[in-house]
Structure formats: C-alpha cells, structure tokens
Design a protein around this motif. Structure first.
Motif, mmCIF file in Angstrom:
data_model
loop_
_atom_site.group_PDB
_atom_site.id
_atom_site.type_symbol
_atom_site.label_atom_id
_atom_site.label_comp_id
_atom_site.label_asym_id
_atom_site.label_seq_id
_atom_site.Cartn_x
_atom_site.Cartn_y
_atom_site.Cartn_z
ATOM 1 N N VAL A 106 -0.992 -8.671 -7.766
ATOM 2 C CA VAL A 106 -2.448 -9.353 -8.153
ATOM 3 C C VAL A 106 -1.708 -10.099 -9.185
ATOM 4 C CG1 VAL A 106 -3.921 -8.988 -8.356
ATOM 5 C CG2 VAL A 106 -3.789 -7.112 -6.947
ATOM 6 N N VAL A 107 -1.665 -9.769 -9.850
ATOM 7 C CA VAL A 107 -1.607 -10.291 -11.668
ATOM 8 C C VAL A 107 -0.236 -11.521 -11.329
ATOM 9 C CG1 VAL A 107 -0.939 -9.944 -14.058
ATOM 10 C CG2 VAL A 107 -1.950 -8.248 -12.991
ATOM 11 N N HIS A 108 0.465 -11.115 -10.904
ATOM 12 C CA HIS A 108 1.888 -12.235 -10.619
ATOM 13 C C HIS A 108 0.723 -13.591 -10.155
ATOM 14 C CE1 HIS A 108 5.936 -13.404 -9.928
ATOM 15 N NE2 HIS A 108 5.672 -14.208 -9.053
ATOM 16 N N GLU A 109 0.153 -13.043 -8.975
ATOM 17 C CA GLU A 109 -0.115 -14.508 -7.836
ATOM 18 C C GLU A 109 -1.435 -14.638 -8.122
ATOM 19 O OE1 GLU A 109 2.221 -15.191 -5.132
ATOM 20 O OE2 GLU A 109 2.830 -13.588 -5.782
ATOM 21 N N LEU A 110 -2.066 -14.346 -9.059
ATOM 22 C CA LEU A 110 -3.182 -14.465 -10.223
ATOM 23 C C LEU A 110 -2.413 -16.035 -10.517
ATOM 24 C CD1 LEU A 110 -5.315 -11.881 -10.407
ATOM 25 C CD2 LEU A 110 -5.794 -13.856 -9.268
ATOM 26 N N VAL A 111 -1.559 -15.665 -11.299
ATOM 27 C CA VAL A 111 -1.041 -16.426 -12.852
ATOM 28 C C VAL A 111 -0.345 -18.089 -12.336
ATOM 29 C CG1 VAL A 111 0.975 -16.292 -15.010
ATOM 30 C CG2 VAL A 111 0.261 -14.484 -14.417
ATOM 31 N N HIS A 112 -0.122 -17.109 -10.300
ATOM 32 C CA HIS A 112 0.452 -18.387 -10.295
ATOM 33 C C HIS A 112 -0.712 -19.739 -10.036
ATOM 34 C CE1 HIS A 112 4.811 -17.918 -9.246
ATOM 35 N NE2 HIS A 112 4.723 -17.372 -8.220
ATOM 36 N N LEU A 113 -1.819 -19.313 -10.265
ATOM 37 C CA LEU A 113 -2.757 -20.458 -10.155
ATOM 38 C C LEU A 113 -2.830 -20.645 -11.489
ATOM 39 C CD1 LEU A 113 -6.181 -18.538 -8.942
ATOM 40 C CD2 LEU A 113 -4.625 -19.877 -7.782
ATOM 41 N N HIS A 114 -2.704 -20.513 -12.691
ATOM 42 C CA HIS A 114 -2.314 -20.777 -13.895
ATOM 43 C C HIS A 114 -0.878 -21.839 -13.338
ATOM 44 C CE1 HIS A 114 -5.875 -19.404 -15.945
ATOM 45 N NE2 HIS A 114 -5.497 -18.223 -15.794
ATOM 46 N N GLN A 150 8.651 -2.881 -16.077
ATOM 47 C CA GLN A 150 8.234 -2.109 -15.159
ATOM 48 C C GLN A 150 7.961 -1.607 -13.922
ATOM 49 O OE1 GLN A 150 6.255 1.058 -17.107
ATOM 50 N NE2 GLN A 150 6.104 2.529 -15.393
ATOM 51 N N HIS A 151 6.756 -2.862 -13.880
ATOM 52 C CA HIS A 151 6.182 -3.079 -12.365
ATOM 53 C C HIS A 151 7.514 -3.565 -11.456
ATOM 54 C CE1 HIS A 151 3.635 0.041 -14.286
ATOM 55 N NE2 HIS A 151 2.877 -1.889 -14.648
ATOM 56 N N LYS A 152 7.985 -4.505 -11.380
ATOM 57 C CA LYS A 152 9.115 -5.355 -11.205
ATOM 58 C C LYS A 152 10.218 -4.666 -10.974
ATOM 59 C CE LYS A 152 10.502 -10.007 -10.667
ATOM 60 N NZ LYS A 152 12.263 -9.500 -10.874
ATOM 61 N N ALA A 153 10.453 -3.987 -11.966
ATOM 62 C CA ALA A 153 12.195 -3.144 -11.356
ATOM 63 C C ALA A 153 12.049 -2.344 -10.417
ATOM 64 C CB ALA A 153 12.519 -2.851 -12.643
ATOM 65 N N THR A 154 10.769 -1.302 -10.786
ATOM 66 C CA THR A 154 10.051 -0.513 -9.087
ATOM 67 C C THR A 154 10.385 -1.100 -7.700
ATOM 68 O OG1 THR A 154 8.562 0.914 -11.224
ATOM 69 C CG2 THR A 154 8.403 1.164 -8.461
ATOM 70 N N LEU A 155 9.707 -2.356 -7.470
ATOM 71 C CA LEU A 155 9.637 -3.125 -6.654
ATOM 72 C C LEU A 155 10.848 -3.261 -5.995
ATOM 73 C CD1 LEU A 155 6.329 -4.812 -6.730
ATOM 74 C CD2 LEU A 155 6.583 -2.949 -5.344
ATOM 75 N N ASN A 156 11.626 -3.577 -7.051
ATOM 76 C CA ASN A 156 13.411 -4.736 -7.065
ATOM 77 C C ASN A 156 14.545 -3.402 -5.845
ATOM 78 O OD1 ASN A 156 12.419 -7.015 -7.584
ATOM 79 N ND2 ASN A 156 13.351 -6.342 -10.143
ATOM 80 N N GLN A 157 13.783 -2.039 -5.797
ATOM 81 C CA GLN A 157 14.526 -0.608 -5.407
ATOM 82 C C GLN A 157 14.206 -0.947 -4.564
ATOM 83 O OE1 GLN A 157 17.084 0.634 -7.089
ATOM 84 N NE2 GLN A 157 16.213 -1.205 -8.267
ATOM 85 N N VAL A 158 13.161 -1.256 -3.759
ATOM 86 C CA VAL A 158 12.966 -1.332 -2.268
ATOM 87 C C VAL A 158 13.300 -2.549 -1.750
ATOM 88 C CG1 VAL A 158 10.862 -1.430 -0.618
ATOM 89 C CG2 VAL A 158 10.895 -0.429 -2.949
ATOM 90 N N ILE A 199 1.214 -1.100 -0.124
ATOM 91 C CA ILE A 199 0.023 -0.078 -0.153
ATOM 92 C C ILE A 199 1.443 1.185 -0.036
ATOM 93 C CG2 ILE A 199 -0.584 0.236 2.865
ATOM 94 C CD1 ILE A 199 -3.040 0.607 -0.159
ATOM 95 N N LYS A 200 2.492 1.005 0.305
ATOM 96 C CA LYS A 200 2.903 2.185 0.256
ATOM 97 C C LYS A 200 3.910 2.213 -1.174
ATOM 98 C CE LYS A 200 4.068 1.093 4.881
ATOM 99 N NZ LYS A 200 5.532 0.803 5.971
ATOM 100 N N GLN A 201 3.185 1.728 -2.006
ATOM 101 C CA GLN A 201 3.717 1.483 -3.048
ATOM 102 C C GLN A 201 3.221 2.031 -4.968
ATOM 103 O OE1 GLN A 201 6.993 1.030 -3.602
ATOM 104 N NE2 GLN A 201 7.344 -0.046 -1.686
ATOM 105 N N PRO A 202 3.603 2.885 -5.810
ATOM 106 C CA PRO A 202 3.000 3.077 -6.815
ATOM 107 C C PRO A 202 1.674 2.204 -6.661
ATOM 108 C CG PRO A 202 4.920 3.546 -7.498
ATOM 109 C CD PRO A 202 4.734 2.650 -6.194
ATOM 110 N N LEU A 203 0.300 2.902 -7.081
ATOM 111 C CA LEU A 203 -0.683 1.755 -7.560
ATOM 112 C C LEU A 203 -0.567 0.219 -8.632
ATOM 113 C CD1 LEU A 203 -4.097 0.162 -6.369
ATOM 114 C CD2 LEU A 203 -4.050 2.261 -8.631
ATOM 115 N N PRO A 204 0.294 0.934 -10.038
ATOM 116 C CA PRO A 204 0.433 -0.236 -10.584
ATOM 117 C C PRO A 204 1.077 -1.751 -9.630
ATOM 118 C CG PRO A 204 1.081 1.914 -11.946
ATOM 119 C CD PRO A 204 0.897 2.060 -10.280
ATOM 120 N N CYS A 205 2.343 -0.948 -8.856
ATOM 121 C CA CYS A 205 2.691 -2.042 -8.292
ATOM 122 C C CYS A 205 2.016 -3.116 -7.793
ATOM 123 C CB CYS A 205 4.271 -1.637 -7.189
ATOM 124 S SG CYS A 205 5.346 -0.604 -8.650
ATOM 125 N N LEU A 206 1.360 -2.346 -7.047
ATOM 126 C CA LEU A 206 0.666 -3.157 -6.463
ATOM 127 C C LEU A 206 -0.869 -4.378 -6.794
ATOM 128 C CD1 LEU A 206 -1.673 -4.592 -4.184
ATOM 129 C CD2 LEU A 206 -2.778 -2.424 -3.920
#
Length: 240
Positions: A193-201, A222-230, A182-189
């Motif tokens: 969400v998409v990453h974990e949903l894809v694990h259901l496949h 792009q969003h993964k790279a942003t989170l990797n900086q944290v 919730i502290k990160q930009p919404l696209p990162c959130l």
C-alpha cells in the motif's frame, strides 16, 4: 537460440533490432537470456555479461530460495493461508449457498459446498471470500497510510496478478492490489500500500522513491524480503 557459456553460466542469446543489451534472469529455475542488438560485437556481449555476473548469481540464488507454488485441489487437509497464517481446509458437504467459515482458534478454514462441487468451483468460492476480506481492509489501510505518505488514491481495486503485488496508474490515481496479498502477513500488505502510494509522488524506482519509502516506512525492506520469498508465477528480473 544460440547458447553462450560464460564460466558456469549458460546464457541464451537472441539478436534483435534494439539499441542496447538487455539481460533477464527468469524464475523459477534461474534461466538467463540476453537480448542483444543485431550487430553487437561478441566482445561487447562477453564484457557485458562479465560485469553483471554477480547480479545474475544473486537473482538465481533469490529465485532458488523462493517458496514454490503448490498445486491445490481444494480438498480437506490442505493448508491455505490467510494473513500469513496457515489454516487446514475442511470441506463440508452442504446444501444451499456456498460459504466459508474461518475458525482461528482451531486454525481451520471451513468450506461449505455441495458434495458434487468441483475443485474449480471450490477455488472460486474461496477466492471470492479472500477478495471480500481484502476489500474490508482497504478503507482502514487508506485512512492510515494516505495521511502518512501525503498522497491519496482516487480508486483502490483488487485483481489477481501473476507478476506484481501491486500497481499504480498515476494519471488516474488508481491503485490495484494483488488478491494474493490477503494470504500474506498484514505488514506485507501495508508495505505494498505504501509502495504504491509513494508512486503518486515518484513514478520511477529511483533514489528519491526509496528515500521516500525510508521516510514513510523505515522497515519496508523487511516486508519486501518476505514477499520476495513467495513465487507468484514464472517471472523474471531484468538488468539493462
């Protein structure tokens, strides 16, 4: 613990009852550790490290570039983040129930607490506020992305995690999201969400998994790279 020097790399070597060599680079300082089978020849270890030295240096550089955690006291003047934006914390002495007020235009986050409150108590109140905000977002995120991915979680939940942004229990179809999102930009959130949903496949991070990510969210890198900086907490990257 024995130390192996390979060019400018210092590597801790530990012998264990395992079948294969395993290399780990630890954050935040880039420490390198090699777990090796008890009877693995020294030549095999050296060859293994030589083949992976570019991987080691890449992860060391990535960890060095990450934002280091800041020690917070939850006092006025500190910067706290919400959806990727920094807000100045303002602690106001107050009676009655503690509350948090977000003032977006002023870029302030007001924390109304008893004057004698401790840093731990202020942290708990702010964490509860963050949790409530993330919980508010979950229904809309699920409604938006579950049809796109073609997979539906049975349960969405939130918890504080030290090393992961999200996790998926495939059998229970339960997805956990890290409160820190919730502290990160919404696209990162949304990426998590998409990453974990894809694990259901697809359970594994293999070519099929990343192909599905490309299909459902083409700009996920792009969003993964942003989170990797944290830096969430001391963790590591593994190579087998």
């Amino acid at each position: 613990m024995p130390i192996l020097q390979f060019e400018d790399l210092t590597i801790e070597v530990v012998r264990k009852n395992i079948r294969s060599l395993r290399l780990t680079v630890y954050a935040p300082d880039g420490r390198v550790r090699l777990a090796a089978p008890t009877r693995a020849p020294a030549a095999s270890i050296t060859e293994f490290i030589s083949a992976r030295q570019a991987w080691i240096r890449r992860h060391q550089a990535r960890f060095a570039a990450r934002q280091q955690p800041v020690t917070l006291r939850y006092d006025s003047g500190e910067t706290h983040f919400y959806q990727g934006r920094g807000y100045e914390l303002q602690v106001h002495p107050a009676t009655g129930r503690a509350r948090v007020v977000l003032r977006e235009e002023e870029r302030q986050l007001e924390l109304h607490m008893p004057a004698e409150s401790t840093a731990e108590q202020r942290e708990q109140v702010l964490a509860a506020w963050y949790r409530a905000r993330l919980k508010e977002h979950l229904p809309a995120l699920a409604a938006k992305w579950e049809p796109v991915v073609g997979a539906q979680a049975k349960t969405w939940a939130i918890k504080q995690m030290k090393t992961r942004w999200g996790t998926c229990n495939i059998q229970a179809r339960r997805i956990w999201l890290n409160l820190e999102l919730i502290k990160q930009p919404l696209p990162c959130l949304e990426y998590v969400v998409v990453h974990e949903l894809v694990h259901l496949h697809e359970r594994l991070h293999n070519a099929r998994f990343w192909g599905l990510m490309d299909q459902f969210m083409p700009n996920w890198r792009q969003h993964k790279a942003t989170l990797n900086q944290v830096m969430l907490a001391p963790a590591g990257a593994d190579a087998c």
